[in-house]
Design an enzyme around this catalytic site. Sequence first.
Site, mmCIF file in Angstrom:
data_model
loop_
_atom_site.group_PDB
_atom_site.id
_atom_site.type_symbol
_atom_site.label_atom_id
_atom_site.label_comp_id
_atom_site.label_asym_id
_atom_site.label_seq_id
_atom_site.Cartn_x
_atom_site.Cartn_y
_atom_site.Cartn_z
ATOM 1 N N ARG A 68 0.884 -1.189 -0.145
ATOM 2 C CA ARG A 68 -0.027 -0.080 0.012
ATOM 3 C C ARG A 68 0.832 1.436 0.073
ATOM 4 O O ARG A 68 1.607 1.510 1.116
ATOM 5 C CB ARG A 68 -0.869 -0.082 1.282
ATOM 6 C CG ARG A 68 -1.921 1.233 1.319
ATOM 7 C CD ARG A 68 -3.081 1.341 2.084
ATOM 8 N NE ARG A 68 -2.461 1.181 3.717
ATOM 9 C CZ ARG A 68 -3.522 1.303 4.474
ATOM 10 N NH1 ARG A 68 -4.822 1.314 4.329
ATOM 11 N NH2 ARG A 68 -3.238 1.098 5.832
ATOM 12 N N ASP A 85 -4.172 3.451 14.351
ATOM 13 C CA ASP A 85 -3.233 3.923 13.199
ATOM 14 C C ASP A 85 -3.926 5.334 12.797
ATOM 15 O O ASP A 85 -4.854 6.001 13.492
ATOM 16 C CB ASP A 85 -2.992 3.089 12.061
ATOM 17 C CG ASP A 85 -4.368 2.918 11.156
ATOM 18 O OD1 ASP A 85 -5.503 3.482 11.593
ATOM 19 O OD2 ASP A 85 -4.347 2.032 10.313
#
Length: 540
Positions: free
Chosen positions: A168, A449
């Site tokens: 990613r 996160d």
Amino acid sequence: MASVDALLKDVNIQGKLNEKTKTILSKEATAFLALLHRTFNPTRKALLKRREARQAELDKGALPDFLPETKHIREDAGWKGAPPAPGLVDRRVEITGPTDRKMVVNALNSNVWTYMADFEDSSAPTWDNMINGQVNLYDAIRKQIDFKQGEKDYKLRTDRTLPTLIVRPRGWHLEEKHFTVGGEPISGSLFDFGLYFFHNARELIKRGTGPYFYLPKMESHLEARLWNDVFNVAQDYIAMPRGTIRGTVLIETILAAFEMDEIIYELRDHSSGLNCGRWDYIFSVIKKFRQNPNFVLPDRSAVTMTVPFMDAYVKLLIKTCHRRSVHAMGGMAAQIPIKDNKEANDAAMKNVYADKLREATAGHDGTWVAHPALASIAIEVFNKHMPTPNQMFVRREEVNITQKDLLNMNFPGKITEEGIRKNLNIGLGYMEGWLRGVGCVPINYLMEDAATAEVSRSQLWQWCRHGITTADGKKVDKAYAQKLLKEQADELASKAPKGHKFYEAAHFFSGQVTGEDYAEFLTTLLYDEITTVGRTTAKL
């Protein structure tokens, strides 16, 4: 095609390089990055301007809807996405995490089908993190990543096929300020994608998989079109057949939810499906409608996957993906095992099981976990309810999702002081870690996160902006928010080791929780604090 030397003109790398990272940023790889920048950065910047224009419309009360100009794409049942690529047929459990060397080894040793190596939300984009992450993936692909840390050996297992690697890159809005072309920083997306593809695409094919990516934070099919153009140019550049690259798009913005068909269509030959990026999706709903009092959400704990707007989003994603014969991936289980409290751990794992059961029975083709210990739970659920490699045959033809369904915020929930304090703790905890170069932080046995920090920050801003009253009668205003912020920062700082950055985090956070200033992303707000631009310059 321009020569390598011509492409290198006006390229400047600011950041330390050692022998390993010089190999990653070779002249040839650097030239490829410069080519991507010169070719695509104008379009990227125009699309970011388009985001600003759409936000201005939403701020005035406009609501998104399915696009009339692309109705023919949605209604045409004849087109399909690409068939699953090698290593991506069965994706029932995927583990995600940053690209530090220890994480890469542990993730690839996990009992899962794929590993999403993350340069985005779970990584703080310091120069060292980004460039060494590329080194680690380069070594892992070639199975030369074994290392020793203290008394412990970290080695890739040899008793089974390793999980398929998916990378990613950062979103279109982020830049890599350590790499400039003509004085302009390269897109973080192009930097991460370009280095990984250039060095590893052929090696991955040789080893039986391919260059596969997760594509984050998109807000329209035009942004997917840009990725598709990048993929085509990259494949042409190294004489690789078009369609070799595959990209799974994270539907993690409310605007993208109205363009799922179109996003798959733009990536057709490169599409490997869509993913429910649940926390960023909730963040996007708050962010996009932050000026609209009809979209004030309750405490984060009340915004579950079964509330109307989230349930509609999941159903539409599964139906859309399976109609186009691509994967519909489920969301993240962020729990961390609670080793010192069996009762609490059992309750947490029971919640994980229920969440994965919901996904499997809804028709998802796989799911995410943040910790290897959760993989067995997800595997148990998906093996039982999805004995086939995927369940694209689950069409969900009974589903008919409308604009009102995707924007239905009518569900019970309270706003409490406890919820405010939890949001403050998560925001402060994540930002403090980020300022130290750490991109995912364990808080209360959840791996937080950037996405969850953004939910916390945006809820606090929204509650202040609209002057809501908590369940116990306290009005949320600037003074109240700042008072609680100071209390939480003091409490966290008192328990933290020397060298913590909680007060620095509180300084940045204080401007984001009062309903006044609102940064587009926390990561862009904090990025300059963790860069080394101007301190050191590397020569090619």
